[in-house]
Design a protein around this motif. Sequence first.
Motif, PDB file in Angstrom:
ATOM      1  N   ASP A 117       0.859  -1.184   0.000  1.00 10.43           N
ATOM      2  CA  ASP A 117       0.000   0.000   0.000  1.00 10.43           C
ATOM      3  C   ASP A 117       0.898   1.239   0.000  1.00 10.43           C
ATOM      4  O   ASP A 117       1.561   1.540   1.010  1.00 10.43           O
ATOM      5  CB  ASP A 117      -0.905  -0.013   1.233  1.00 10.43           C
ATOM      6  N   VAL A 118       0.931   1.956  -1.105  1.00  6.87           N
ATOM      7  CA  VAL A 118       1.880   3.064  -1.251  1.00  6.87           C
ATOM      8  C   VAL A 118       1.582   4.219  -0.298  1.00  6.87           C
ATOM      9  O   VAL A 118       2.495   4.930   0.138  1.00  6.87           O
ATOM     10  CB  VAL A 118       1.914   3.563  -2.716  1.00  6.87           C
ATOM     11  N   VAL A 119       0.313   4.425   0.042  1.00  8.94           N
ATOM     12  CA  VAL A 119      -0.042   5.508   0.961  1.00  8.94           C
ATOM     13  C   VAL A 119       0.487   5.200   2.359  1.00  8.94           C
ATOM     14  O   VAL A 119       1.097   6.057   3.030  1.00  8.94           O
ATOM     15  CB  VAL A 119      -1.568   5.719   0.989  1.00  8.94           C
ATOM     16  N   VAL A 120       0.260   3.971   2.807  1.00  3.03           N
ATOM     17  CA  VAL A 120       0.747   3.569   4.130  1.00  3.03           C
ATOM     18  C   VAL A 120       2.272   3.619   4.183  1.00  3.03           C
ATOM     19  O   VAL A 120       2.868   4.143   5.130  1.00  3.03           O
ATOM     20  CB  VAL A 120       0.255   2.148   4.474  1.00  3.03           C
ATOM     21  N   VAL A 121       2.914   3.088   3.153  1.00  2.83           N
ATOM     22  CA  VAL A 121       4.384   3.061   3.123  1.00  2.83           C
ATOM     23  C   VAL A 121       4.947   4.478   3.131  1.00  2.83           C
ATOM     24  O   VAL A 121       5.928   4.771   3.827  1.00  2.83           O
ATOM     25  CB  VAL A 121       4.887   2.278   1.899  1.00  2.83           C
ATOM     26  N   GLY A 122       4.323   5.393   2.376  1.00  9.01           N
ATOM     27  CA  GLY A 122       4.779   6.777   2.378  1.00  9.01           C
ATOM     28  C   GLY A 122       4.715   7.398   3.759  1.00  9.01           C
ATOM     29  O   GLY A 122       5.641   8.097   4.192  1.00  9.01           O
ATOM     30  N   GLY A 123       3.624   7.125   4.482  1.00  8.92           N
ATOM     31  CA  GLY A 123       3.493   7.652   5.841  1.00  8.92           C
ATOM     32  C   GLY A 123       4.511   7.068   6.791  1.00  8.92           C
ATOM     33  O   GLY A 123       5.104   7.777   7.619  1.00  8.92           O
ATOM     34  N   VAL A 124       4.765   5.757   6.665  1.00  4.06           N
ATOM     35  CA  VAL A 124       5.746   5.110   7.532  1.00  4.06           C
ATOM     36  C   VAL A 124       7.153   5.615   7.228  1.00  4.06           C
ATOM     37  O   VAL A 124       7.971   5.795   8.132  1.00  4.06           O
ATOM     38  CB  VAL A 124       5.666   3.579   7.384  1.00  4.06           C
ATOM     39  N   MET A 125       7.447   5.886   5.954  1.00  4.56           N
ATOM     40  CA  MET A 125       8.762   6.427   5.607  1.00  4.56           C
ATOM     41  C   MET A 125       9.016   7.751   6.319  1.00  4.56           C
ATOM     42  O   MET A 125      10.121   7.995   6.826  1.00  4.56           O
ATOM     43  CB  MET A 125       8.871   6.629   4.092  1.00  4.56           C
ATOM     44  N   ALA A 126       8.003   8.611   6.372  1.00  7.61           N
ATOM     45  CA  ALA A 126       8.157   9.889   7.070  1.00  7.61           C
ATOM     46  C   ALA A 126       8.415   9.664   8.553  1.00  7.61           C
ATOM     47  O   ALA A 126       9.253  10.343   9.161  1.00  7.61           O
ATOM     48  CB  ALA A 126       6.910  10.741   6.862  1.00  7.61           C
ATOM     49  N   THR A 127       7.727   8.683   9.132  1.00  8.81           N
ATOM     50  CA  THR A 127       7.887   8.410  10.560  1.00  8.81           C
ATOM     51  C   THR A 127       9.269   7.868  10.875  1.00  8.81           C
ATOM     52  O   THR A 127       9.938   8.328  11.808  1.00  8.81           O
ATOM     53  CB  THR A 127       6.819   7.416  11.034  1.00  8.81           C
ATOM     54  N   VAL A 128       9.730   6.872  10.095  1.00  6.36           N
ATOM     55  CA  VAL A 128      11.034   6.269  10.401  1.00  6.36           C
ATOM     56  C   VAL A 128      12.171   7.249  10.126  1.00  6.36           C
ATOM     57  O   VAL A 128      13.219   7.194  10.789  1.00  6.36           O
ATOM     58  CB  VAL A 128      11.256   4.952   9.623  1.00  6.36           C
ATOM     59  N   MET A 129      11.974   8.176   9.184  1.00  2.00           N
ATOM     60  CA  MET A 129      12.997   9.194   8.956  1.00  2.00           C
ATOM     61  C   MET A 129      13.114  10.097  10.193  1.00  2.00           C
ATOM     62  O   MET A 129      14.225  10.449  10.612  1.00  2.00           O
ATOM     63  CB  MET A 129      12.661  10.032   7.721  1.00  2.00           C
ATOM     64  N   MET A 130      11.974  10.454  10.794  1.00  2.00           N
ATOM     65  CA  MET A 130      12.001  11.282  11.998  1.00  2.00           C
ATOM     66  C   MET A 130      12.668  10.539  13.150  1.00  2.00           C
ATOM     67  O   MET A 130      13.424  11.122  13.929  1.00  2.00           O
ATOM     68  CB  MET A 130      10.575  11.686  12.375  1.00  2.00           C
ATOM     69  N   VAL A 131      12.395   9.247  13.276  1.00  2.00           N
ATOM     70  CA  VAL A 131      13.051   8.449  14.305  1.00  2.00           C
ATOM     71  C   VAL A 131      14.558   8.408  14.055  1.00  2.00           C
ATOM     72  O   VAL A 131      15.371   8.581  14.975  1.00  2.00           O
ATOM     73  CB  VAL A 131      12.476   7.019  14.334  1.00  2.00           C
ATOM     74  N   GLY A 132      14.938   8.192  12.796  1.00  2.63           N
ATOM     75  CA  GLY A 132      16.352   8.150  12.448  1.00  2.63           C
ATOM     76  C   GLY A 132      17.071   9.439  12.774  1.00  2.63           C
ATOM     77  O   GLY A 132      18.165   9.426  13.363  1.00  2.63           O
TER      78      GLY A 132
END
Length: 423
Positions: free
Chosen positions: A266-281
Motif C-alpha cells: 500500500d503506497v499511501v501507508v508506506v509513504g506515511g511510515v517512511m516519514a515516521t522512520v525518517m524522523m526516528v532516524g
Amino acid sequence: MNASVAKESMSLRHMLIVVTGVMITFGCSALCFSTWGSFQPVVATSLGIEKTAFALYVTIMYLAMTVASPFAGKLLQTVDARILLSICACLVGGAFFLMSVAPSIEWFYVAGALLGAGEVVLLWLAVPTLINNWFVERGGFFIGICMCMTGVGGAVWNAVFTALVANGMDFHEIYRIWAIIALVTSLPFTLFAVRTRPQDIGLLPYGASAGQGAAAAKPRGLSVKAAMKSPVFYAICLFAGLINIAILIAMQFPSYARSLTDVAFDVVVVGGVMATVMMVGQAIAKVALGGLADRNARGTLLFAFSCGIIGILLCWFGFASEYLLYSGAFIFGFMYATAVTLVPIMVRQIFGTREYSLIYSRISSVFNLVASFAALIWAGIQQSAFGFNGVFVAGIAMLVVVLLIGLYCFSQQRSIVSRWTEE
C-alpha cells in the motif's frame, strides 16, 4: 590528581542547562516546527482557504528568523539569557494564542512573524550558545540530546493533536492548548534554571581546568569582524544553506512512495511510515552525531554524507520492498540531523567561542532564508519534466557539493585556530 590538572565536574547547574535545552525544544520548538503540517488541512477547511495560503505563514516564519537572527545573536551576547529566553517563550506562546482567536488567515501571518522572532533564539541560537558556554567537553553530545527533542516532541504533540481532533475539538481550542503547553514547558526553566555563563554563579564550564581559575574558561576564538573577513566564513554559510536544501529532499519521500505503481504494498501507508522512520532516524542521529563530532567532526561529516547517499539510493531504487524504502528513509535521517548538530559544532571548532553567538547568528540567517524556499525548490524539480529522477539526482549532486565545501572548511581550521584570541 593535583589541582593544576583537575577539571570542573558535572554539577546540578550544568545539568539544568541541558534540561532547559531539552524542554524548550520539546515544547516551544516541536510545537512550532513539527505540528503545522497536521494543522494545515484542518485550518484550511475551517477558514475556507487553500492549503498554500496556510503554508505561507511558515515561509513568513522563516523569513522573520532570517531578519531577526543577527539582532538575536547580538542580544544573546549581551543580555541576560533568562530575560531573552523568557521573552522569546512568551512570543511563541503569544503567537499560538493569536492563532487560537484568529478569524482569518491574516492573523496567522502575524503569528508567523512572532514565532520566527522567538524561535530563532530558542532553537537555533540558545541551545548551541548555552551548551558552548557551559561545556568545554561533550558539548556536541548535549547539543544532540537537546535537538533530538524536536523529533520526540513532534511525535508526542502530533499524537495529541490527532486525539483532540478525533474528539471534535476545534483548531482554535487546540491552539489555545498549544499556547499553554509552550509556556508551561519553557518559562519555569528559562526563568529559574538558566544563567548565561557558569562564571555568573562561580562555576566553570564542564571539563575546564579548575586549577587555573576563571582564566581557563575565558572564551577564545575569532571576533565576528575577523571571521567575516575569512573565506571560510562564507564557505560555512554556503555549506549550511546547501544542507538545509539537501535534507528537505526527505519531504519528497512520501510523495515518491505514493507515485509508485505495480508494487506489492500500500503506497499511501508506506509513504506515511517512511516519514515516521525518517524522523526516528534523525532523532537518534542528533545524539549520535553530536557525540561523534566532539571527537572527530570531519569524520562525522564523511559518515553523515555516506548515510545521505545510501539513504537516497535505497529510497530511489528500493521499490521492490517496502523495507528497503524504510531503511533508506531511516538511514537518510543521519544526514538530516547534521543541520542542527554538525553545523554549530563546526562553527565552534573553527571560529571558537569568543563571539560564537554573533558568528553563528549570521550563518543561521543564511540557512533560515534558504529554508523558506527549499520546499518550493524540491516541488519545482519534482513537477518538472525530470520528475522524481531529477529530485534524486539533484539530491546526490547537492550532497557531493556539501561534502567538498565541508572538507575545505576543515582543511583551513588549523590556520584559523592559530589566530584565535581571548575577549
